[in-house]
Design a protein around this motif. Structure first.
Motif, short mmCIF file in Angstrom:
data_model
loop_
_atom_site.label_atom_id
_atom_site.label_comp_id
_atom_site.label_asym_id
_atom_site.label_seq_id
_atom_site.Cartn_x
_atom_site.Cartn_y
_atom_site.Cartn_z
N PHE A 21 23.34 -29.92 47.57
CA PHE A 21 22.88 -28.55 46.98
C PHE A 21 23.45 -28.28 45.96
N GLY A 22 24.96 -28.23 46.03
CA GLY A 22 25.69 -28.10 44.89
C GLY A 22 25.50 -28.82 43.63
N SER A 23 25.37 -30.17 43.75
CA SER A 23 24.96 -30.93 42.53
C SER A 23 23.69 -30.51 41.87
N GLU A 24 22.63 -30.35 42.84
CA GLU A 24 21.08 -29.80 42.33
C GLU A 24 21.35 -28.48 41.72
N LEU A 25 22.13 -27.50 42.17
CA LEU A 25 22.19 -26.36 41.67
C LEU A 25 23.08 -26.43 40.30
N LYS A 26 23.88 -27.32 40.01
CA LYS A 26 24.59 -27.59 38.83
C LYS A 26 23.38 -28.21 37.66
N ARG A 27 22.93 -29.04 38.26
CA ARG A 27 21.89 -29.81 37.36
C ARG A 27 20.73 -28.75 36.89
N ARG A 28 19.97 -27.99 37.80
CA ARG A 28 19.38 -27.07 37.37
C ARG A 28 19.71 -25.93 36.51
N ARG A 29 21.00 -25.51 36.85
CA ARG A 29 21.89 -24.55 35.70
C ARG A 29 21.96 -25.10 34.52
N GLU A 30 22.51 -26.39 34.24
CA GLU A 30 22.46 -26.88 33.11
C GLU A 30 21.29 -27.14 32.33
N ALA A 31 20.16 -27.45 32.97
CA ALA A 31 19.05 -27.59 32.25
C ALA A 31 18.54 -26.25 31.76
N ALA A 32 18.90 -24.99 32.34
CA ALA A 32 18.57 -23.80 32.19
C ALA A 32 19.59 -23.31 30.68
N SER A 33 20.41 -24.35 30.51
CA SER A 33 21.43 -23.95 29.58
C SER A 33 22.25 -22.31 29.63
N LEU A 34 22.67 -22.46 30.96
CA LEU A 34 23.38 -21.50 31.55
C LEU A 34 24.97 -22.08 31.96
N THR A 35 26.00 -21.06 31.60
CA THR A 35 27.23 -21.34 32.07
C THR A 35 27.44 -20.92 33.51
N GLN A 36 28.43 -21.24 34.19
CA GLN A 36 28.35 -20.70 35.68
C GLN A 36 28.64 -19.07 35.63
N GLN A 37 29.52 -18.60 34.64
CA GLN A 37 29.50 -17.43 34.44
C GLN A 37 28.55 -16.63 34.07
N GLN A 38 27.54 -17.16 33.24
CA GLN A 38 26.13 -16.44 32.98
C GLN A 38 25.34 -16.46 34.15
N LEU A 39 25.09 -17.63 34.85
CA LEU A 39 24.31 -17.42 36.18
C LEU A 39 25.16 -16.47 37.05
N GLY A 40 26.42 -16.70 37.32
CA GLY A 40 26.87 -15.54 38.17
C GLY A 40 26.65 -14.10 37.95
#
Length: 281
Positions: A21-40
């Motif tokens: 789940f965590g790796s998939e979240l990271k993959r999808r977040r990076e594909a959306a060009s968002l940092t962790q802080q931006q998504l948060g």
């Protein structure tokens, strides 16, 4: 880091696990060009919390997974995975996240006002507690799964030093004979054996202490090597995992006050052993 005990339960229970789940979240977040802080920021949590989810240190609540899906345009994928993982846990749904974190904890502090804490319960004590549910649910498979899940948790204490477990029992826990006197004698003896092995610390909050020292509900505080502490509180049919610093700090303050009002560990051990002996007579 010490090896984690084999509890007999997979940290990830379903077809997919929390690390996936965590790796998939990271993959999808990076594909959306968002940092962790931006998504948060977009889903009302900290960027650090997103990082903990991606590292499988924290598990998102279902509503958070839905918000992330909305922001990333993932068509409900993360929410579906989250629901599968929660539903596949052998524990009650409201306790599943806390049970997973328990395995990762460095220290666990618990206040128990009405019953022996789960990590210290013998199988016969668990069965006595769950007997009303067995009669009400008429689902022997579910009841047996829950019993086995609870007793398997005790494997955490097979590790010689981790987690450090410090429990405060209200005297009510000792005096109410769950399953009858003989069963209670054995359960309390199990607790004293763990104390004498220096595996756990136990204090008793006596009836003689002012009422303001006691809390009305059980709660647990957990600390971790690489993540912020959490608190967990539970009622009869519900539980809540809390990780906001302000709320965790309030529970820590309550726990400190309760420990200060309780009997010393030496006096507490003597009282638990004495009550166990009373049940044998």
């Amino acid at each position: 880091m010490a090896n984690k005990p084999n509890t007999g339960l997979s940290f990830a229970q379903g077809k997919v696990g929390w690390p996936f789940f965590g790796s998939e979240l990271k993959r999808r977040r990076e594909a959306a060009s968002l940092t962790q802080q931006q998504l948060g920021d977009r889903v009302y949590v900290s960027g650090a919390y997103i990082g903990l989810i991606e590292a499988a240190v924290r598990k998102p609540r279902f509503d958070l997974a839905r918000r992330i899906d909305s922001e990333l345009g993932t068509d409900g994928l993360l929410a579906r995975m989250c629901k599968e993982l929660i539903d596949s846990s052998p524990h009650a749904p409201y306790f599943a996240d806390a049970a997973a974190l328990e395995v990762e904890a460095v220290t666990i502090g618990e206040y128990a006002p009405t019953r022996i804490p789960g990590l210290l319960q013998t199988e016969e004590y668990v069965r006595a507690l769950m007997a009303p549910s067995a009669a009400l649910l008429l689902d022997s498979t579910l009841v047996e799964t829950r019993i086995r899940a609870r007793t398997d948790r005790a494997a955490l204490l097979d590790e010689p030093t981790r987690p450090v477990l410090w429990v405060v029992l209200h005297e009510t826990v000792l005096r109410v004979p769950v399953g009858g006197p003989a069963l209670m004698a054995r359960q309390l003896t199990h607790v004293t054996d763990l104390v004498r092995r220096e595996r756990i610390l136990v204090q008793v909050l006596p009836f003689s202490e002012d009422a303001h020292a006691a809390s009305g509900s059980m709660f647990v505080l957990m600390t971790f090597e690489d993540a912020p502490p959490v608190a967990y509180t539970e009622g009869q049919y519900s539980g809540q995992l809390l990780d906001t610093p302000a709320m965790v700090a309030k529970y820590q303050q309550s726990y400190d006050l309760i420990r200060a009002a309780a009997l010393s560990p030496k006096a507490s051990l003597a009282l638990v052993a004495s009550v166990a002996e009373e049940y044998r007579k």
